[in-house]
Write a protein that holds these residues in place. Structure first.
Motif, PDB file in Angstrom:
ATOM      1  N   LEU A   1      62.796   6.177  20.472  1.00  0.00           N
ATOM      2  CA  LEU A   1      61.922   6.699  19.121  1.00  0.00           C
ATOM      3  C   LEU A   1      60.829   7.329  19.023  1.00  0.00           C
ATOM      4  N   GLU A   2      59.445   6.389  19.621  1.00  0.00           N
ATOM      5  CA  GLU A   2      58.026   7.256  19.467  1.00  0.00           C
ATOM      6  C   GLU A   2      58.568   8.093  21.148  1.00  0.00           C
ATOM      7  N   GLN A   3      59.234   7.652  21.644  1.00  0.00           N
ATOM      8  CA  GLN A   3      59.058   7.988  23.040  1.00  0.00           C
ATOM      9  C   GLN A   3      59.766   9.110  22.842  1.00  0.00           C
ATOM     10  N   ILE A   4      60.627   9.416  22.604  1.00  0.00           N
ATOM     11  CA  ILE A   4      61.453  10.396  22.258  1.00  0.00           C
ATOM     12  C   ILE A   4      60.906  11.595  21.667  1.00  0.00           C
ATOM     13  N   LYS A   5      60.155  11.030  20.610  1.00  0.00           N
ATOM     14  CA  LYS A   5      59.443  12.320  19.990  1.00  0.00           C
ATOM     15  C   LYS A   5      58.423  12.520  20.465  1.00  0.00           C
ATOM     16  N   LEU A   6      57.640  12.035  21.087  1.00  0.00           N
ATOM     17  CA  LEU A   6      56.817  12.165  22.560  1.00  0.00           C
ATOM     18  C   LEU A   6      56.705  13.487  23.630  1.00  0.00           C
ATOM     19  N   VAL A   7      58.218  13.094  24.230  1.00  0.00           N
ATOM     20  CA  VAL A   7      59.040  14.400  24.791  1.00  0.00           C
ATOM     21  C   VAL A   7      59.870  15.876  24.173  1.00  0.00           C
ATOM     22  N   THR A   8      60.064  15.246  22.638  1.00  0.00           N
ATOM     23  CA  THR A   8      60.907  16.667  22.313  1.00  0.00           C
ATOM     24  C   THR A   8      59.663  17.172  21.693  1.00  0.00           C
ATOM     25  N   ALA A   9      57.883  16.356  21.282  1.00  0.00           N
ATOM     26  CA  ALA A   9      56.985  17.159  21.384  1.00  0.00           C
ATOM     27  C   ALA A   9      56.607  18.195  22.526  1.00  0.00           C
ATOM     28  N   ALA A  10      56.861  17.715  23.378  1.00  0.00           N
ATOM     29  CA  ALA A  10      55.980  18.446  25.013  1.00  0.00           C
ATOM     30  C   ALA A  10      57.077  19.802  24.974  1.00  0.00           C
ATOM     31  N   VAL A  11      58.021  19.325  24.791  1.00  0.00           N
ATOM     32  CA  VAL A  11      59.386  20.272  24.607  1.00  0.00           C
ATOM     33  C   VAL A  11      59.038  21.482  24.518  1.00  0.00           C
ATOM     34  N   LEU A  12      59.047  20.841  22.841  1.00  0.00           N
ATOM     35  CA  LEU A  12      58.862  22.896  21.690  1.00  0.00           C
ATOM     36  C   LEU A  12      57.875  22.727  21.409  1.00  0.00           C
ATOM     37  N   PHE A  13      56.336  22.384  22.127  1.00  0.00           N
ATOM     38  CA  PHE A  13      54.838  23.174  22.592  1.00  0.00           C
ATOM     39  C   PHE A  13      54.569  23.340  23.193  1.00  0.00           C
ATOM     40  N   ASN A  14      56.071  23.091  24.535  1.00  0.00           N
ATOM     41  CA  ASN A  14      55.446  23.328  25.603  1.00  0.00           C
ATOM     42  C   ASN A  14      54.096  22.500  25.773  1.00  0.00           C
ATOM     43  N   GLU A  15      53.760  21.452  25.822  1.00  0.00           N
ATOM     44  CA  GLU A  15      52.378  20.387  26.012  1.00  0.00           C
ATOM     45  C   GLU A  15      52.501  19.093  26.850  1.00  0.00           C
ATOM     46  N   PHE A  16      53.158  19.710  28.344  1.00  0.00           N
ATOM     47  CA  PHE A  16      53.577  19.681  29.330  1.00  0.00           C
ATOM     48  C   PHE A  16      52.083  19.181  30.152  1.00  0.00           C
ATOM     49  N   SER A  17      51.297  20.165  29.715  1.00  0.00           N
ATOM     50  CA  SER A  17      49.824  19.738  30.599  1.00  0.00           C
ATOM     51  C   SER A  17      48.963  18.805  29.805  1.00  0.00           C
TER      52      SER A  17
END
Length: 157
Positions: free
Chosen positions: A122-138
């Motif tokens: 769950l925590e990992q999917i939250k991190l990936v989802t936030a990165a996708v949603l907020f374009n935070e892959f930097s």
């Protein structure tokens, strides 16, 4: 920070759903969110994102919001093995609340499965989802918990 902002976004949209699309002022919600441990910056970012998303939409959200989401993507057998039930449930909730769309759902799955060699939590999917949603892959270092150590004693084919 992205996954915490995502948690606030879900909180705000749940609140909107329960109140016929009405979102109270940030001042009304801030004390409750502070008591849950969120910072002013996180609250402001989430609140701004929700307002921006729904003010610039041509569709009236929550006008006749269905009680239940009627269609869910069925995971393949491989995907079920790679994703915890809690992580999948969280993603279904995000789709049903229109926080993410079907394309973003697929993007999250693809990135989560490619980053983590083991079952995605769950925590990992939250991190990936936030990165996708907020374009935070930097801020890829925030995804460091997705990298798990592989047991060197496992046989490799």
């Amino acid at each position: 920070m992205g996954n915490r902002v995502l948690e606030i976004v879900v909180y705000l949209i749940d609140h909107m759903r329960e109140n016929s699309g009405m979102l109270p002022s940030m001042d009304d919600l801030t004390p409750d969110l502070h008591s849950l441990g969120y910072s002013d910056n996180e609250i402001s970012t989430a609140y701004s994102w929700v307002i921006d998303r729904y003010e610039h939409s041509n569709e009236p959200f929550f006008a006749q919001f269905p009680e239940e989401h009627h269609s869910n993507r069925v995971l393949t057998q491989y995907e079920r093995l790679q994703l915890t039930p809690e992580a999948y449930g969280f993603m279904v909730k995000l789709v049903s609340l229109s926080v993410i769309d079907d394309e973003q759902f697929e993007t999250v799955l693809e990135r989560a499965f490619s980053i983590s060699p083991q079952r995605v939590s769950l925590e990992q999917i939250k991190l990936v989802t936030a990165a996708v949603l907020f374009n935070e892959f930097s801020e890829i270092e925030s995804l460091a918990i997705l990298y798990t150590k592989i047991d060197p004693t496992l046989p490799v084919n």
